[in-house]
Write a protein that holds these residues in place. Structure first.
Motif, PDB file in Angstrom:
ATOM      1  N   HIS A  60      41.251  43.934  31.605  1.00 30.67           N
ATOM      2  CA  HIS A  60      41.923  44.520  32.480  1.00 30.67           C
ATOM      3  C   HIS A  60      42.331  43.557  33.373  1.00 30.67           C
ATOM      4  CE1 HIS A  60      38.161  45.815  34.386  1.00 30.67           C
ATOM      5  NE2 HIS A  60      38.888  45.166  35.522  1.00 30.67           N
ATOM      6  N   TYR A 102      47.400  45.409  33.698  1.00 27.79           N
ATOM      7  CA  TYR A 102      47.236  45.842  32.431  1.00 27.79           C
ATOM      8  C   TYR A 102      45.891  46.298  31.990  1.00 27.79           C
ATOM      9  CZ  TYR A 102      45.199  41.271  31.109  1.00 27.79           C
ATOM     10  OH  TYR A 102      44.393  40.205  31.363  1.00 27.79           O
ATOM     11  N   CYS A 103      45.647  47.055  31.308  1.00 29.43           N
ATOM     12  CA  CYS A 103      44.178  47.108  30.686  1.00 29.43           C
ATOM     13  C   CYS A 103      44.448  47.268  29.082  1.00 29.43           C
ATOM     14  CB  CYS A 103      43.906  48.662  30.998  1.00 29.43           C
ATOM     15  SG  CYS A 103      42.081  49.002  30.444  1.00 29.43           S
ATOM     16  N   HIS A 104      43.337  46.562  28.444  1.00 33.68           N
ATOM     17  CA  HIS A 104      43.731  46.330  26.911  1.00 33.68           C
ATOM     18  C   HIS A 104      42.362  46.603  26.436  1.00 33.68           C
ATOM     19  CE1 HIS A 104      42.632  42.649  25.600  1.00 33.68           C
ATOM     20  NE2 HIS A 104      42.667  42.218  26.991  1.00 33.68           N
ATOM     21  N   ASP A 105      42.270  46.672  25.121  1.00 33.60           N
ATOM     22  CA  ASP A 105      41.183  46.831  24.212  1.00 33.60           C
ATOM     23  C   ASP A 105      41.607  46.172  22.803  1.00 33.60           C
ATOM     24  OD1 ASP A 105      38.710  46.760  23.012  1.00 33.60           O
ATOM     25  OD2 ASP A 105      38.648  49.203  22.737  1.00 33.60           O
ATOM     26  N   SER A 115      38.472  42.723  24.969  1.00 29.87           N
ATOM     27  CA  SER A 115      38.912  43.715  25.968  1.00 29.87           C
ATOM     28  C   SER A 115      39.111  43.298  27.218  1.00 29.87           C
ATOM     29  CB  SER A 115      38.156  44.822  25.859  1.00 29.87           C
ATOM     30  OG  SER A 115      36.891  44.632  26.268  1.00 29.87           O
ATOM     31  N   GLU A 120      38.035  40.131  31.648  1.00 29.47           N
ATOM     32  CA  GLU A 120      38.238  39.796  30.154  1.00 29.47           C
ATOM     33  C   GLU A 120      37.267  39.468  29.509  1.00 29.47           C
ATOM     34  OE1 GLU A 120      41.753  39.987  27.473  1.00 29.47           O
ATOM     35  OE2 GLU A 120      41.747  40.430  29.503  1.00 29.47           O
ATOM     36  N   ILE A 152      43.854  44.496  37.250  1.00 31.59           N
ATOM     37  CA  ILE A 152      44.460  45.725  37.965  1.00 31.59           C
ATOM     38  C   ILE A 152      45.500  45.101  38.932  1.00 31.59           C
ATOM     39  CG2 ILE A 152      43.674  47.222  39.828  1.00 31.59           C
ATOM     40  CD1 ILE A 152      40.768  47.135  38.326  1.00 31.59           C
TER      41      ILE A 152
END
Length: 934
Positions: free
Chosen positions: A649, A654-657, A647, A639, A651
């Motif tokens: 992730h 989730y993964c976000h931007d 942004s 993060e 694992i």
């Protein structure tokens, strides 16, 4: 409400006098519509309803909305919006909830999206396309100039203009590069993780981890035995070889700790310790402090040159500006600046001196002196001698002599006795010097040697068992010579000495020190307490120290800082605004001044403006410079965020931007483009908030969010919610209760928003509710007008509401008892058609239509079940009917009409032309007789 029988549209007009009141079978009136078998069928100028099958609304607006089996089916042709649940369709969209979603023209020039979850998710516009088929296993992206693909979990590649991200056998292998290669890294979980940029780099693995920065700072960790940190910015270094030693070096301080001992040096003080000797010392400009063999040997000096020392159990010595004291078994002494002192050799000698007297006592000899020049001394039982200003007395075994202003008197054997008696005086001797008594108006003294001596003015009593006296300052003293014990009393304090100098106790408004050698020493004036198990004292720098000698542990507290030492130098904790370093050997070392933390499991340091935290066993790292932050955990969690972007992730969760794009196996969204986004349901169960807010959630049980800047917070518990702001708050759990407070009605804000509500509301369904609010209603002629509302009720007993608009002198009162048993409504305000006219309307009902009364100004209308009506109007109309025309009697302006069994029986009289209305031909032209002032 439109789907229920209790919905009806308000109508300000009066009832039609010729209405058909066959309620509930049929009810019809010209202006209010018709209902049949109420509430099943209802028809007005604006709507028609066949409940619950069909309804249509909007006749008057020319915009019809149709409902079938509401709310399942709804048709709105004017807006081209339709639904037959779960199917929704309209202009450019078609959805079958919750699996199929279609919007726009995904294969046309305008773009759109088409999704059959989870078989495919396709979104397309002029910038490219984004396709999952099936989601989330296969992904192809070519949008906004960014391409990429993955076949999950085998491999994936996402290049970008300034770098790339790749994975293989996700979540095990990763490789990335950003900023045109200036930042790069790779990982293969759980073997290693490596990261490198133009500022710093690090390598993490279970056996060995290392890092470095461009300014020369570096660190090395061999878990858990060796840690080395070199901070080039602070010119500071730390080294730990567990469990043998720890060393720290900086420009202004140094420190070494080993299993045998160590030292610490800084600009203004030096500290050392030696564990085998249980010894420690501290030296500074304010003084020094030395301990040896734990609490047995101690010496101290402070900034005011006050000193104290002891070697337990041999002696204790203390010296300051007010007094000095020395205690030991053979000899003890005390002296104060006010002249008070004492010295004691147990069972042999005692010398006591105050500002007004002095007394010395031994087993054979005793003497005393008082401020009034009175003196005495004795060798028991050989002789006694007392002298004063104008008199003296000497008594021996052989004889005695007495002299005063009247001359001398003497006596010899065999009885050595004499006496004299005056008007208020007298004196008596018997077997002098053994027995003597003397008295006058203000004085009495006597003795029986060797048993006692008594002198009345000073309350002086001397005997082998007890001795006591008073001085001119009001101090009383009691002495037990055989027990080497004494009690003295003044208005300010009391002092008790037992087996002096072993025990001393003091109490009163201004007590002195207390001690029981070797058990306890206490002094309230200096906040000092010393025992073999616990000790505390106050230092010259306003510090307070608490010591536990058996545990080699102590706590020192100051205004800006507190220090706790456990097991000698083994552990040190410090807190406060100016707290120092902390350590727990061999577990950790922490220094707030340099921002350093060292331990086998976590390490923290600061590089330039960036702070770093490292957890080698977890291959985890965190860094922040106040604006930009980054965290990595086991190469699975990453993060990074700043003031403008975020942004990361986790694992495989989730993964976000940022806040506009997030992907998880169950939940996510993409809202980077408000015209081309998507949402899929469900939500993470547990979360923690960061940034400008703190709090978190445990779905679906609890959620909490609080602003760090404003301290406002909001959240939910179970299916309820709560909120607090500066001017109010709210909370509620439906249907248990809901409470809301938005400001005070006595201090409404100047910049109120239209329709915003201020005040207090409370509701607890279905039982009770309460409200006292104000809102701003828009007005074309003003900035807005205030509307005040009060409401309360307790279901099903009563309900009450009142709306007031003081600026328009309008109000509406509405209340009822036992639901529909009785309800009442009263409205008063300006007429909509004529703003210069005031309208006053009242409505009251019993069981809906069992009794239905309405009044508009002076016009009255009444319905009484079954089918009885009564009307009275200001134009002279009076009418009563039963079953419409079964019976009807009407009288209006001199004309009388009566119907019976639906037949017109009476038509008599001619209407008066009080308003001079005439209808000519069949036209609706109206002429007015101006001569008629009515």
């Amino acid at each position: 409400m439109k789907g229920t029988p209790f919905y009806s549209e308000e109508d300000n007009s009066m009832k039609d006098p010729d209405r058909i009141p066959l309620w509930p079978i049929l009810y019809h009136q010209k202006d209010r519509g018709t209902s049949i078998l109420w509430p099943l069928i209802e028809k007005t100028d604006n709507h028609f309803a066949l409940r619950p099958v069909f309804s249509v609304y909007g006749f008057s607006e020319g915009h019809n909305v149709y409902n079938v089996a509401w709310p399942i089916a709804r048709f709105d042709p004017n807006n081209n919006r339709y639904r037959i649940f779960p199917i929704f369709w309209g202009t450019d969209y078609f959805n079958i909830f919750p699996f199929y979603w279609h919007y726009g023209h995904p294969f046309g020039p305008e773009g759109g999206y088409d999704t059959l979850f989870p078989l495919w998710l396709l979104s397309r516009n002029q910038s490219g396309y984004n396709l999952y088929a099936p989601w989330p296993l296969i992904h192809i992206r070519n949008q906004h100039g960014i391409t990429g693909w993955h076949v999950f979990p085998v491999a994936g590649n996402y290049p970008s203009p300034d770098g790339f991200y790749r994975f293989i056998l996700w979540p095990l292998g990763h490789q990335w590069s950003t900023d045109n290669g200036q930042s790069s890294g790779s990982a293969f979980v759980p073997l290693y993780i490596r990261s490198q940029d133009n500022q710093a780099g690090y390598f993490l693995s279970l056996p060995y981890s290392a890092g470095h920065s461009r300014n020369g700072s570096k660190w090395r960790v061999v878990t858990p035995f060796y840690i080395s940190i070199n901070n080039a910015d602070l010119k500071q270094s730390q080294n730990l070889l567990f469990p043998f030693y720890y060393r720290q070096e900086s420009v202004d301080s140094s420190m070494l700790a080993t299993l045998l001992g160590g030292f610490k040096r800084s600009d203004d003080n030096r500290t050392w310790f030696a564990l085998p000797l249980l010894a420690a010392g501290k030296e500074s400009q304010e003084g020094y402090n030395l301990w040896l063999f734990g609490p047995l040997v101690h010496r101290e000096r402070n900034a005011e040159n006050s000193t104290s020392s002891h070697i337990f159990p041999l002696y204790y010595k203390s010296h300051d500006n007010a007094n000095k004291i020395f205690l030991s078994l053979p000899w003890s002494s005390y002296a104060a600046t006010n002249g008070t002192s004492w010295q004691v050799i147990p069972f042999l000698f005692a010398d006591i001196e105050s500002m007004t007297s002095k007394t010395t006592i031994t087993p054979l000899y005793a003497q005393g002196r008082h401020k009034n020049s009175k003196q005495w001394h004795a060798v028991m039982p050989l002789y006694y001698r007392m002298t004063g200003t104008n008199y003296s007395t000497t008594a021996t075994l052989a004889g005695g002599i007495r002299s005063d202003s009247n001359g001398k008197k003497w006596l010899i054997h065999p009885l050595l006795s004499w006496g004299k008696q005056g008007q208020e005086t007298g004196e008596f001797w018997l077997a002098a010097p053994f027995i003597h008594a003397k008295w006058d108006q203000d004085h009495l003294s006597h003795h029986f040697l060797p048993f006692y001596y008594w002198d009345d003015p000073n309350n002086t009593f001397i005997s082998p068992l007890i001795t006591m006296w008073n001085d001119n300052n009001g101090k009383s003293t009691f002495l037990l010579p055989w027990a080497i014990s004494m009690l003295s009393k003044t208005p300010e304090r009391k002092d008790l000495w037992l087996a002096a100098p072993l025990i001393h106790w003091s109490w009163g408004p201004n007590p002195g020190s207390v001690h029981i050698i070797p058990l306890i020493y206490a002094n309230k004036q200096t906040d000092t307490l010393i025992t073999p198990l616990f000790a505390s004292w106050k230092g010259a720098d306003d510090s307070n120290t608490k010591l536990i000698p058996p545990a080699l542990s102590w706590l020192t507290s100051r205004k800006e800082r507190s220090d706790l030492w456990l097991l000698g130098p083994t552990a040190h904790l410090s807190w406060g605004n100016k707290r120092g370093s902390q350590h727990l050997f061999p577990l950790f070392y922490n220094n707030k001044k340099s921002g350093t933390l060292v331990s086998p499991v976590i390490t923290k340091w600061k590089k330039e403006e960036t702070s770093h935290w490292l957890i080698p066993p977890l291959l985890s790292h965190y860094s922040t410079d106040g604006k930009n932050k980054q965290i990595d955990i086991l190469a699975l969690f990453h993060e990074e965020w700043s003031q403008t972007s975020r942004s990361g992730h986790f694992i495989p969760l989730y993964c976000h931007d940022g806040k506009k794009e997030i992907y998880t196996p169950l939940f996510g969204w993409n809202q980077k483009n408000k015209h081309n986004g998507f949402v899929y349901p469900l939500t993470p169960l547990l979360g923690i908030r960061t940034g400008d807010y703190y709090g978190g959630w445990l779905f679906p049980l609890f959620s909490y969010k609080r602003s760090k800047a404003t301290k406002n917070y909001n959240g939910s518990f179970l299916w309820g919610g709560f909120k607090k702001q500066k001017d109010g708050g709210s909370s509620g759990i439906f249907p248990v209760y809901k409470y809301e407070r938005n400001g005070r009605l006595t201090s409404l804000p100047i910049n109120m928003q239209a329709y915003s509500e201020y005040g207090t509301t409370f509701i607890s369904l279905p039982a009770c509710w309460y409200g006292n609010t104000a809102s701003l209603q828009p007005d074309p002629n003003k900035d807005g007008i205030l509307k005040y509302t009060k409401r309360h009720g307790f279901f099903p007993l009563w309900r009450y509401s009142k709306d007031r608009i003081p600026a328009k002198k309008e109000y509406v009162t509405d209340w009822s008892l036992l639901m529909f048993l009785y309800d009442y409504k009263h409205e008063s305000g300006k007429s909509e058609s004529d703003q210069n006219k005031t309208v006053d309307k009242v409505r009251s009902r019993v069981l809906w239509y069992l009794w239905h009364y309405e009044r508009l100004d002076k016009d009255i209308s009444l319905d009484i079940f079954p089918a009885i009506t009564y009307d009275k109007k200001s134009d002279g109309l009076k009418q009563i009917s039963f079953l419409w025309r079964l019976f009807r009697y009407k009288k209006c302006n001199g004309r009388t009409e009566m119907d019976l069994l639906f037949l017109p029986i009476v038509r008599a009289g001619k209407p008066k032309e009080t308003l001079a209305h005439r209808i000519q031909d069949n036209n609706t032209m109206l002429t007015i007789n101006h001569a008629d002032k009515e």
